[in-house]
Scaffold this motif. Structure first.
Motif, PDB file in Angstrom:
ATOM      1  N   GLY A   1      -9.985   8.960  -0.440  1.00 37.37           N
ATOM      2  CA  GLY A   1      -9.142   9.893  -1.188  1.00 37.37           C
ATOM      3  C   GLY A   1      -9.076  11.302  -0.625  1.00 37.37           C
ATOM      4  O   GLY A   1      -8.617  12.218  -1.304  1.00 37.37           O
ATOM      5  N   TYR A   2      -9.506  11.509   0.631  1.00 35.82           N
ATOM      6  CA  TYR A   2      -9.373  12.847   1.225  1.00 35.82           C
ATOM      7  C   TYR A   2      -7.907  13.041   1.614  1.00 35.82           C
ATOM      8  O   TYR A   2      -7.344  12.209   2.325  1.00 35.82           O
ATOM      9  N   ALA A  25       4.483  -3.284   6.637  1.00 31.24           N
ATOM     10  CA  ALA A  25       3.603  -2.188   6.219  1.00 31.24           C
ATOM     11  C   ALA A  25       2.224  -2.771   5.921  1.00 31.24           C
ATOM     12  O   ALA A  25       1.695  -2.612   4.825  1.00 31.24           O
ATOM     13  N   THR A  57       2.168   2.882   2.463  1.00 26.59           N
ATOM     14  CA  THR A  57       3.327   2.801   3.372  1.00 26.59           C
ATOM     15  C   THR A  57       4.453   2.013   2.721  1.00 26.59           C
ATOM     16  O   THR A  57       5.597   2.486   2.637  1.00 26.59           O
ATOM     17  N   LEU A  85       6.852  -7.614  -0.795  1.00 23.17           N
ATOM     18  CA  LEU A  85       6.072  -8.861  -0.758  1.00 23.17           C
ATOM     19  C   LEU A  85       4.618  -8.501  -0.467  1.00 23.17           C
ATOM     20  O   LEU A  85       4.328  -7.871   0.554  1.00 23.17           O
ATOM     21  N   GLY A 111       0.847  -1.198   0.000  1.00 26.65           N
ATOM     22  CA  GLY A 111       0.000   0.000   0.000  1.00 26.65           C
ATOM     23  C   GLY A 111       0.881   1.247   0.000  1.00 26.65           C
ATOM     24  O   GLY A 111       2.072   1.191  -0.349  1.00 26.65           O
ATOM     25  N   TYR A 132      -3.870  -4.056  -2.723  1.00 24.78           N
ATOM     26  CA  TYR A 132      -5.127  -4.733  -2.399  1.00 24.78           C
ATOM     27  C   TYR A 132      -5.840  -4.132  -1.171  1.00 24.78           C
ATOM     28  O   TYR A 132      -7.054  -4.120  -1.092  1.00 24.78           O
ATOM     29  N   GLY A 133      -5.072  -3.634  -0.214  1.00 24.63           N
ATOM     30  CA  GLY A 133      -5.648  -3.168   1.057  1.00 24.63           C
ATOM     31  C   GLY A 133      -6.313  -1.803   0.943  1.00 24.63           C
ATOM     32  O   GLY A 133      -6.853  -1.422  -0.107  1.00 24.63           O
ATOM     33  N   ASN A 188      -0.607  -2.555   8.143  1.00 28.22           N
ATOM     34  CA  ASN A 188      -1.670  -1.731   8.751  1.00 28.22           C
ATOM     35  C   ASN A 188      -2.910  -2.537   9.164  1.00 28.22           C
ATOM     36  O   ASN A 188      -2.803  -3.461   9.968  1.00 28.22           O
ATOM     37  N   GLY A 242     -16.538   1.726   4.929  1.00 24.81           N
ATOM     38  CA  GLY A 242     -17.078   1.583   3.583  1.00 24.81           C
ATOM     39  C   GLY A 242     -17.147   2.915   2.854  1.00 24.81           C
ATOM     40  O   GLY A 242     -17.088   3.985   3.460  1.00 24.81           O
ATOM     41  N   ALA A 279       3.895 -13.120   3.208  1.00 25.39           N
ATOM     42  CA  ALA A 279       4.978 -13.447   4.141  1.00 25.39           C
ATOM     43  C   ALA A 279       4.343 -14.163   5.327  1.00 25.39           C
ATOM     44  O   ALA A 279       3.345 -13.688   5.872  1.00 25.39           O
TER      45      ALA A 279
HETATM   46  C1  FAD Z   1     -12.870   2.751   3.355  1.00 27.40           C
HETATM   47  C2  FAD Z   1     -11.664   3.541   3.731  1.00 27.40           C
HETATM   48  C3  FAD Z   1     -11.659   4.916   3.522  1.00 27.40           C
HETATM   49  C4  FAD Z   1     -10.518   5.658   3.861  1.00 27.40           C
HETATM   50  N1  FAD Z   1     -10.492   6.978   3.540  1.00 27.40           N
HETATM   51  C5  FAD Z   1      -9.367   7.714   3.791  1.00 27.40           C
HETATM   52  C6  FAD Z   1      -9.286   9.054   3.371  1.00 27.40           C
HETATM   53  O1  FAD Z   1     -10.187   9.590   2.732  1.00 27.40           O
HETATM   54  N2  FAD Z   1      -8.162   9.751   3.682  1.00 27.40           N
HETATM   55  C7  FAD Z   1      -7.120   9.196   4.363  1.00 27.40           C
HETATM   56  O2  FAD Z   1      -6.141   9.889   4.652  1.00 27.40           O
HETATM   57  N3  FAD Z   1      -7.144   7.878   4.718  1.00 27.40           N
HETATM   58  C8  FAD Z   1      -8.233   7.127   4.433  1.00 27.40           C
HETATM   59  N4  FAD Z   1      -8.281   5.799   4.756  1.00 27.40           N
HETATM   60  C9  FAD Z   1      -7.086   5.211   5.386  1.00 27.40           C
HETATM   61  C10 FAD Z   1      -5.990   4.897   4.367  1.00 27.40           C
HETATM   62  O3  FAD Z   1      -6.555   4.304   3.220  1.00 27.40           O
HETATM   63  C11 FAD Z   1      -4.967   3.949   4.996  1.00 27.40           C
HETATM   64  O4  FAD Z   1      -4.512   4.483   6.215  1.00 27.40           O
HETATM   65  C12 FAD Z   1      -3.768   3.717   4.102  1.00 27.40           C
HETATM   66  O5  FAD Z   1      -4.162   3.325   2.804  1.00 27.40           O
HETATM   67  C13 FAD Z   1      -2.882   2.643   4.734  1.00 27.40           C
HETATM   68  O6  FAD Z   1      -1.886   2.285   3.818  1.00 27.40           O
HETATM   69  P1  FAD Z   1      -0.938   1.074   4.168  1.00 27.40           P
HETATM   70  O7  FAD Z   1      -0.006   0.928   3.033  1.00 27.40           O
HETATM   71  O8  FAD Z   1      -0.324   1.276   5.508  1.00 27.40           O
HETATM   72  O9  FAD Z   1      -1.897  -0.187   4.309  1.00 27.40           O
HETATM   73  P2  FAD Z   1      -2.791  -0.933   3.222  1.00 27.40           P
HETATM   74  O10 FAD Z   1      -3.020  -0.092   2.025  1.00 27.40           O
HETATM   75  O11 FAD Z   1      -3.980  -1.468   3.926  1.00 27.40           O
HETATM   76  O12 FAD Z   1      -1.853  -2.116   2.731  1.00 27.40           O
HETATM   77  C14 FAD Z   1      -1.509  -3.215   3.538  1.00 27.40           C
HETATM   78  C15 FAD Z   1      -1.164  -4.352   2.591  1.00 27.40           C
HETATM   79  O13 FAD Z   1      -0.504  -5.388   3.327  1.00 27.40           O
HETATM   80  C16 FAD Z   1      -0.824  -6.603   2.684  1.00 27.40           C
HETATM   81  N5  FAD Z   1      -0.494  -7.694   3.601  1.00 27.40           N
HETATM   82  C17 FAD Z   1      -1.055  -7.984   4.800  1.00 27.40           C
HETATM   83  N6  FAD Z   1      -0.447  -9.056   5.352  1.00 27.40           N
HETATM   84  C18 FAD Z   1       0.523  -9.458   4.496  1.00 27.40           C
HETATM   85  C19 FAD Z   1       1.482 -10.494   4.517  1.00 27.40           C
HETATM   86  N7  FAD Z   1       1.574 -11.352   5.531  1.00 27.40           N
HETATM   87  N8  FAD Z   1       2.323 -10.628   3.471  1.00 27.40           N
HETATM   88  C20 FAD Z   1       2.280  -9.771   2.418  1.00 27.40           C
HETATM   89  N9  FAD Z   1       1.364  -8.745   2.347  1.00 27.40           N
HETATM   90  C21 FAD Z   1       0.497  -8.591   3.375  1.00 27.40           C
HETATM   91  C22 FAD Z   1      -2.302  -6.457   2.391  1.00 27.40           C
HETATM   92  O14 FAD Z   1      -2.742  -7.376   1.408  1.00 27.40           O
HETATM   93  C23 FAD Z   1      -2.384  -5.006   1.951  1.00 27.40           C
HETATM   94  O15 FAD Z   1      -2.313  -4.856   0.551  1.00 27.40           O
HETATM   95  C24 FAD Z   1      -9.392   5.028   4.455  1.00 27.40           C
HETATM   96  C25 FAD Z   1      -9.403   3.643   4.660  1.00 27.40           C
HETATM   97  C26 FAD Z   1     -10.525   2.902   4.295  1.00 27.40           C
HETATM   98  C27 FAD Z   1     -10.522   1.410   4.516  1.00 27.40           C
END
Ligand code: FAD
Length: 443
Positions: free
Chosen positions: A80-81, A245, A47, A65, A45, A72-73, A247, A267, A217
């Motif tokens: 998108g704010y 990363a 991060t 990885l 994602g 996907y997450g 979350n 949602g 992983a």
């Molecule tokens: C519905 C919704 C609306 C939101 N709206 C906003 C907004 O408007 N503004 C804002 O600032 N934030 C918003 N957020 C929050 C923001 O989207 C998240 O904080 C941010 O995308 C987190 O990014 P990330 O990379 O840390 O985690 P994620 O994007 O969740 O990515 C984590 C990834 O880790 C992968 N993963 C997990 N375990 C494993 C493993 N063992 N091995 C390999 N991969 C693994 C997952 O498949 C996933 O793809 C929203 C979140 C949601 C759910």
């Protein structure tokens, strides 16, 4: 009841994130994992990719990885704010953790906002970024007073233009009398989350990092001399540093973090096509809007226009997205009764990562770096703390953050399954309703 359902959702209703229509899940070539490399990043994602990009541009060998497809997450499911704050408003945060650390964190959230905006511009990422501003309606007169103090503080401490809007002028911002005035801030925007992620992925791949999709992983082992072995479903990889990363999707492979991260289901709904006049009847200025309730209603103009995008009814995992759409529709119409014939064409969910202190965390546990827990404010904070993680592993003096050294809290009753969320959501919904009713009686 069937009649109500079919009225609320369109016949072609879809529960796939609408962003995936413009940026379908990327099919990357399944390249073999190398025996060893400098850094493994788990999660693709905002991060993970921000960390990987910084590391690869810093000359490190990086393999990302990802258990599913890239992004996907939450990073391709969110609203998108592009905010400038943490989940906590500044005044209550100062009361809770003290003025100096709260102000330092708030300053850094603003830096994170500027970082994302500058990154999008510098890298020319076409993600429909729009500097539309933010409106924060207060659900009680007391909260409005707190927002006024917030506005004064933001202007004094950070030079940010923030203006309190009295109830008598609220119709300039939103087409309802439901709230009690609010706060208007220009420094806030909105983007298309899928396009932002796709741009970040393209830049990461171009920097030389390798992204392995469908490679969960499953275990991280500490070896001698500061090395690690990451076991994946497609074989092991030995690395000099590991970044987690994951979350709101953190699972059993990282038990220490899984006991500290609370996945909160959220949602997003997208209306059927609407005329510009109807959209303006809800948000005449077209700002992103998030009210101050525990379980807020938030809304914006869909990127590209022509529809309303909104969120509500957060917290409970959705078994049925039509049902989720119906709950969100009810929450929207409670605030905008004139929109009760608006139907929902898309509704999907994703997992936010929450922490017990409702603050994001960056740190090191058992030699593994992590950044997570953005509590719904991850577009700017995940991009920023991911970049900071990359700087940390590079050993850069610019890696320091105001979030360093804060304990990531656990609770004795929590082992990674948020069994208490339904009760928490019902309790906070009750408090929201009670506060709204009291406010209505007092005005
Ligand atoms: C519905 C919704 C609306 C939101 N709206 C906003 C907004 O408007 N503004 C804002 O600032 N934030 C918003 N957020 C929050 C923001 O989207 C998240 O904080 C941010 O995308 C987190 O990014 P990330 O990379 O840390 O985690 P994620 O994007 O969740 O990515 C984590 C990834 O880790 C992968 N993963 C997990 N375990 C494993 C493993 N063992 N091995 C390999 N991969 C693994 C997952 O498949 C996933 O793809 C929203 C979140 C949601 C759910």
């Amino acid at each position: 009841m069937l009649g109500v359902m079919s009225d609320v959702v369109t016949p072609d209703f879809s529960d796939t994130p609408v962003w995936w229509n413009d940026t379908p899940p990327r099919a990357l070539p399944l390249t073999p994992l190398p025996a060893s490399t400098d850094v493994a990043v788990i999660g693709s994602g905002y991060t993970g990719l921000s960390a990987a990009l910084t590391l690869a541009r810093g000359g490190r060998g990086v393999h990302v990885l990802e258990a599913e497809h890239p992004g996907y997450g939450a990073s391709t499911r969110n609203s998108g704010y592009v905010g400038f704050q943490l989940r906590n408003k500044l005044v209550p945060l100062m009361e809770r953790i003290g003025a100096a650390p709260a102000l330092a964190m708030a300053r850094e959230a603003i830096a994170a906002h500027r970082h994302v905006v500058a990154f999008i511009e510098r890298e020319q990422i076409a993600c429909k970024f729009n500097y539309c501003g933010r409106y924060i309606p207060a659900h009680t007169p007391e909260v409005l007073e707190s927002l006024k103090r917030e506005a004064e503080l933001m202007t004094r401490e950070f030079g940010i233009a923030a203006e309190a809007v009295p109830k008598s002028r609220e119709r300039e911002e939103i087409g309802t009398d439901f709230f009690h005035g609010g706060l208007r801030v220009e420094m806030s925007g909105a983007l298309h989350p899928g396009l932002y992620h796709a741009g970040l992925l393209d830049r990461t791949l171009a920097s030389g990092a390798v992204v392995h999709a469908h490679t969960p992983a499953t275990e991280i082992e500490r070896l001698r001399e500061g090395r690690f072995r990451v076991t994946t479903a497609r074989g092991p990889i030995e690395v000099g540093a590991v970044i987690l990363a994951t979350n709101g999707y953190t699972g059993k492979g990282a038990p220490w973090l899984a006991r500290r991260m609370i996945p909160v289901n959220a949602g997003v709904s997208i209306s059927e096509p609407l005329s510009d006049e109807r959209i303006a009847s809800v948000m005449p200025k077209g700002r992103t809007t998030i009210d101050t309730r525990h379980n807020p209603l938030s809304f914006r103009v869909y990127p590209g226009g022509g529809r309303i995008q909104f969120s509500a009814a957060r917290g409970l995992f959705a078994r049925d997205h039509r049902q989720k759409a119906r709950e969100m529709h009810a929450a929207f119409v409670a605030v905008f009764p004139h929109m009760n014939d608006m139907r929902i064409a898309h509704c999907w969910t994703g997992q936010m990562g929450f922490t017990f202190d409702e603050l994001p965390h960056i740190g090191l546990h058992d030699g593994v770096h992590y950044a997570m827990g953005y509590c719904g404010s991850g577009v700017h904070m995940a991009s920023w703390l991911g970049h900071k993680l990359g700087l940390r592993v590079l050993g850069s003096p610019d890696a320091a953050t105001a979030f360093d050294g804060r304990e990531l809290q656990s609770r004795w009753y929590y082992r990674g399954r948020p069994w208490f969320l339904p009760a928490y959501v019902h309790w906070t919904n009750f408090k929201d309703k009670r506060d709204l009713a009291r406010a209505r009686r007092s005005t």
